[in-house]
Design a protein around this motif. Sequence first.
Motif, mmCIF file in Angstrom:
data_model
loop_
_atom_site.group_PDB
_atom_site.id
_atom_site.type_symbol
_atom_site.label_atom_id
_atom_site.label_comp_id
_atom_site.label_asym_id
_atom_site.label_seq_id
_atom_site.Cartn_x
_atom_site.Cartn_y
_atom_site.Cartn_z
ATOM 1 N N GLN A 5 0.833 -1.161 0.130
ATOM 2 C CA GLN A 5 0.142 0.007 0.280
ATOM 3 C C GLN A 5 1.044 1.494 -0.327
ATOM 4 O O GLN A 5 2.063 1.350 0.156
ATOM 5 N N PRO A 6 0.515 2.608 -0.593
ATOM 6 C CA PRO A 6 1.067 3.441 -0.179
ATOM 7 C C PRO A 6 1.074 3.545 1.034
ATOM 8 O O PRO A 6 0.745 3.568 1.974
ATOM 9 N N GLY A 7 2.543 4.074 0.889
ATOM 10 C CA GLY A 7 2.977 4.290 2.943
ATOM 11 C C GLY A 7 4.057 3.667 3.212
ATOM 12 O O GLY A 7 4.418 3.537 4.246
ATOM 13 N N GLY A 8 3.721 2.256 2.349
ATOM 14 C CA GLY A 8 4.411 1.156 3.109
ATOM 15 C C GLY A 8 5.810 0.943 3.064
ATOM 16 O O GLY A 8 6.483 1.642 1.605
ATOM 17 N N SER A 9 5.967 -0.568 2.967
ATOM 18 C CA SER A 9 7.887 -0.717 2.900
ATOM 19 C C SER A 9 8.059 -2.153 1.583
ATOM 20 O O SER A 9 6.659 -2.642 2.095
ATOM 21 N N LEU A 10 9.021 -2.181 1.448
ATOM 22 C CA LEU A 10 9.408 -3.594 0.949
ATOM 23 C C LEU A 10 11.035 -3.238 0.454
ATOM 24 O O LEU A 10 10.897 -2.284 0.215
ATOM 25 N N LYS A 11 11.250 -4.582 1.157
ATOM 26 C CA LYS A 11 13.061 -5.125 0.895
ATOM 27 C C LYS A 11 13.443 -5.694 -0.316
ATOM 28 O O LYS A 11 12.655 -6.944 -0.226
ATOM 29 N N LEU A 12 13.879 -5.082 -1.701
ATOM 30 C CA LEU A 12 14.227 -6.244 -2.470
ATOM 31 C C LEU A 12 15.998 -6.623 -2.221
ATOM 32 O O LEU A 12 16.255 -6.312 -1.905
ATOM 33 N N SER A 13 16.055 -7.515 -2.824
ATOM 34 C CA SER A 13 17.220 -8.539 -2.521
ATOM 35 C C SER A 13 17.715 -8.866 -4.166
ATOM 36 O O SER A 13 17.483 -8.854 -4.668
ATOM 37 N N CYS A 14 19.622 -8.855 -4.344
ATOM 38 C CA CYS A 14 20.119 -8.718 -5.678
ATOM 39 C C CYS A 14 20.570 -10.309 -4.927
ATOM 40 O O CYS A 14 21.553 -9.873 -4.416
#
Length: 122
Positions: free
Chosen positions: A13-22
Motif C-alpha cells: 500500500q502507499p506509504g508502506g515498505s518493501l525490501k528487495l534482494s539481489c
Amino acid sequence: QLQMKESGGGLVQPGGSLKLSCTPSGFKLGLYSIAWFRQAPGKEREGVALFTGGSGSISYKDYVKGRFTMSLDNAKNTVYLQMDNLKPEDAAVYYCAASRFREAVWSDFGSWGRGTQVTVDS
C-alpha cells in the motif's frame, strides 16, 4: 556477462515498505559496481541507486532520496534495496545490475535479469 537475480517484489500500500534482494550469478560482489534500476510500463528504464565499487559510495536519484536505502552484505554476497514510504509512482519492475567499472556511472550498466515487480496500490 555479469548476471544478477532479483527477488522480494510484491504488492504494498502507499506509504508502506518493501525490501528487495539481489544476488550475483557466479561472482563475488566486492570488486564490482552495483546499481538498482526500475522500469514502469510505457517508460524508459531509470536509475534508482548506485554503489561504486572503487570508492564504496552510494548515490540515489532525487525521486527516491530519503526513502530508499541501498546496502551490500558481502558475507551473504547480496545487495538490498530497502524501500520506505512507497508511492504509486514507485511501481515498476526493479532490476539490479553489475558493472566491471569500479567507478561506474549509470550508463555503464547494460546486462539485465528478469527483475522483480513492485506494485504500490491501495
